[in-house]
Write a protein that holds these residues in place. Structure first.
Motif, short mmCIF file in Angstrom:
data_model
loop_
_atom_site.label_atom_id
_atom_site.label_comp_id
_atom_site.label_asym_id
_atom_site.label_seq_id
_atom_site.Cartn_x
_atom_site.Cartn_y
_atom_site.Cartn_z
N VAL A 23 2.86 2.08 3.14
CA VAL A 23 3.66 1.32 2.26
C VAL A 23 2.42 0.54 1.27
O VAL A 23 2.55 0.16 0.07
N LYS A 24 1.34 0.15 2.00
CA LYS A 24 0.25 -0.43 1.34
C LYS A 24 -0.58 0.44 0.46
O LYS A 24 -0.71 -0.16 -0.57
N SER A 25 -0.47 1.63 0.74
CA SER A 25 -1.17 2.53 -0.24
C SER A 25 -0.22 2.79 -1.37
O SER A 25 -0.57 2.85 -2.52
N LEU A 26 1.21 2.64 -1.07
CA LEU A 26 2.06 2.88 -2.23
C LEU A 26 1.96 1.58 -3.24
O LEU A 26 2.03 1.53 -4.49
N ILE A 27 1.94 0.28 -2.54
CA ILE A 27 1.66 -0.58 -3.31
C ILE A 27 0.21 -0.81 -4.14
O ILE A 27 0.35 -1.04 -5.36
N THR A 28 -0.61 -0.31 -3.70
CA THR A 28 -2.06 0.00 -4.44
C THR A 28 -1.82 0.89 -5.57
O THR A 28 -2.28 0.59 -6.58
N ALA A 29 -1.13 1.98 -5.38
CA ALA A 29 -0.70 3.10 -6.28
C ALA A 29 -0.05 2.34 -7.45
O ALA A 29 -0.35 2.42 -8.56
N LEU A 30 0.94 1.69 -7.08
CA LEU A 30 1.66 1.14 -8.09
C LEU A 30 1.09 -0.09 -9.18
O LEU A 30 1.30 -0.08 -10.28
N THR B 263 -6.73 0.81 1.51
CA THR B 263 -5.20 1.12 1.70
C THR B 263 -5.16 2.57 1.84
O THR B 263 -4.33 3.33 2.72
N PHE B 264 -5.91 3.14 1.06
CA PHE B 264 -6.16 4.81 1.10
C PHE B 264 -7.05 5.13 2.11
O PHE B 264 -6.84 6.02 2.72
N ILE C 263 -2.91 9.33 -11.77
CA ILE C 263 -2.59 8.67 -10.71
C ILE C 263 -1.86 9.17 -9.73
O ILE C 263 -2.08 9.16 -8.63
N ILE C 264 -0.68 9.41 -10.28
CA ILE C 264 0.28 10.11 -9.46
C ILE C 264 0.13 11.28 -8.64
O ILE C 264 0.17 11.20 -7.31
N TRP C 265 -0.84 12.16 -9.13
CA TRP C 265 -1.32 13.44 -8.50
C TRP C 265 -2.21 12.92 -7.45
O TRP C 265 -2.18 13.28 -6.16
N ALA C 266 -3.14 11.99 -7.73
CA ALA C 266 -4.13 11.55 -6.77
C ALA C 266 -3.47 11.15 -5.46
O ALA C 266 -3.80 11.08 -4.58
N ALA C 267 -2.67 10.18 -5.85
CA ALA C 267 -1.82 9.42 -4.70
C ALA C 267 -1.04 10.43 -3.79
O ALA C 267 -1.21 10.22 -2.64
N GLY C 268 -0.13 11.11 -4.55
CA GLY C 268 0.54 12.23 -3.86
C GLY C 268 -0.06 13.18 -3.12
O GLY C 268 0.29 13.65 -2.19
N ARG C 269 -1.31 13.68 -3.80
CA ARG C 269 -2.04 14.43 -2.86
C ARG C 269 -2.59 14.06 -1.59
O ARG C 269 -2.60 14.65 -0.70
N GLN C 270 -3.00 12.90 -1.70
CA GLN C 270 -3.50 12.05 -0.37
C GLN C 270 -2.36 11.95 0.57
O GLN C 270 -2.74 12.12 1.76
N TRP C 271 -1.46 11.61 0.18
CA TRP C 271 -0.18 11.38 1.12
C TRP C 271 0.33 12.88 1.59
O TRP C 271 0.72 12.91 2.79
N MET C 272 0.34 13.75 0.78
CA MET C 272 0.79 15.33 1.09
C MET C 272 -0.23 15.84 2.13
O MET C 272 0.10 16.48 3.26
N ILE C 273 -1.43 15.44 1.87
CA ILE C 273 -2.66 15.85 3.05
C ILE C 273 -2.26 15.11 4.48
O ILE C 273 -2.20 15.71 5.55
N VAL D 187 5.07 9.16 -0.11
CA VAL D 187 4.41 7.98 0.75
C VAL D 187 4.49 8.15 2.24
O VAL D 187 5.76 8.24 2.75
N PRO D 188 3.58 8.15 2.77
CA PRO D 188 3.75 8.21 4.40
C PRO D 188 4.90 6.80 4.79
O PRO D 188 4.64 5.80 4.44
N LYS D 189 5.74 6.91 5.69
CA LYS D 189 6.65 5.95 6.25
C LYS D 189 6.19 5.19 7.34
O LYS D 189 6.58 5.10 8.55
N THR D 190 4.80 4.49 6.69
CA THR D 190 4.06 3.69 7.87
C THR D 190 3.76 2.22 6.98
O THR D 190 3.82 2.36 5.99
N GLN D 191 3.22 1.54 7.77
CA GLN D 191 2.72 0.15 7.14
C GLN D 191 1.68 0.55 6.35
O GLN D 191 1.48 0.19 5.13
#
Length: 187
Positions: free
Chosen positions: A42-49, A177-178, A114-124, A35-39
């Motif tokens: 964190v919002k996108s992490l909450i959405t993923a969870l 958030t994404f 879901i983890i792949w989709a969120a992680g891929r977005q964050w890795m990009i 997860v990007p270490k930005t506000q």
């Protein structure tokens, strides 16, 4: 009974339980690392969870409303004869905790998608290399396919879990958030 002939043709591989458990020792923890270490991150992490939680609730409701039993465990029991005691103990403990009636949709599969989709977005967003993204996706695919080799799920469960995870991922990635992460990415 969602079982097809191919379900029994897939071999029981006791050691694949370690990959199956990768959902817990790899997939969930990696969310916190990627997860990007930005506000916005964190919002996108909450959405993923929240997405993972909602999919889990939907799956549990299906388990109660339309239970389907996995009746492939006899193949794993036969394969345990030549397996080390630690792997055997883990499989036996897992079977005692995870009842065979919670077959479809496979929660392991939907969560991996879901983890792949969120992680891929964050890795990009974080500009990870293509090889890191490929390795990440490959391991998640191994976790998905281990649901078949541990005799935890039928192919039907894999397909329905994948469909639920894909649908939830599309909805998740449409959230603001994404989308806000996309606007900060050069990729």
């Amino acid at each position: 009974n969602p079982q097809i002939t191919l379900d029994r043709d897939i071999p029981a591989i006791p050691e694949s339980v370690w990959i199956y458990l990768g959902l817990f020792w790899f997939a969930y923890p990696v969310l916190l690392l990627l997860v990007p270490k930005t506000q916005e991150g964190v919002k996108s992490l909450i959405t993923a969870l929240q997405t993972l939680f909602i999919v889990e609730i939907i799956s549990i409701l299906i388990f109660f409303i339309a239970p389907a039993e996995v009746d492939l465990r006899d193949q794993m029991i036969a394969a345990l004869v030549h397996t080390d005691s630690l792997t055997t103990s883990v499989i036996e403990a897992k079977y005692s905790v995870d009842q065979p009636m919670s077959s479809w949709p496979s929660l392991h599969v939907s969560h991996c998608v879901i983890i792949w989709a969120a992680g891929r977005q964050w890795m990009i967003h974080n500009e990870h290399s293509d090889i890191v993204r490929i390795l990440y996706g490959t391991f998640l695919l191994l976790i998905i396919f281990s649901t078949l080799t541990t005799k935890q799920h039928h192919i039907f469960d894999l397909v329905t879990g994948g469909a639920l995870g894909l649908y939830a991922s599309v909805l998740m990635l449409r959230e603001s958030t994404f989308r806000s992460i996309d606007t900060h990415s050069s990729a």
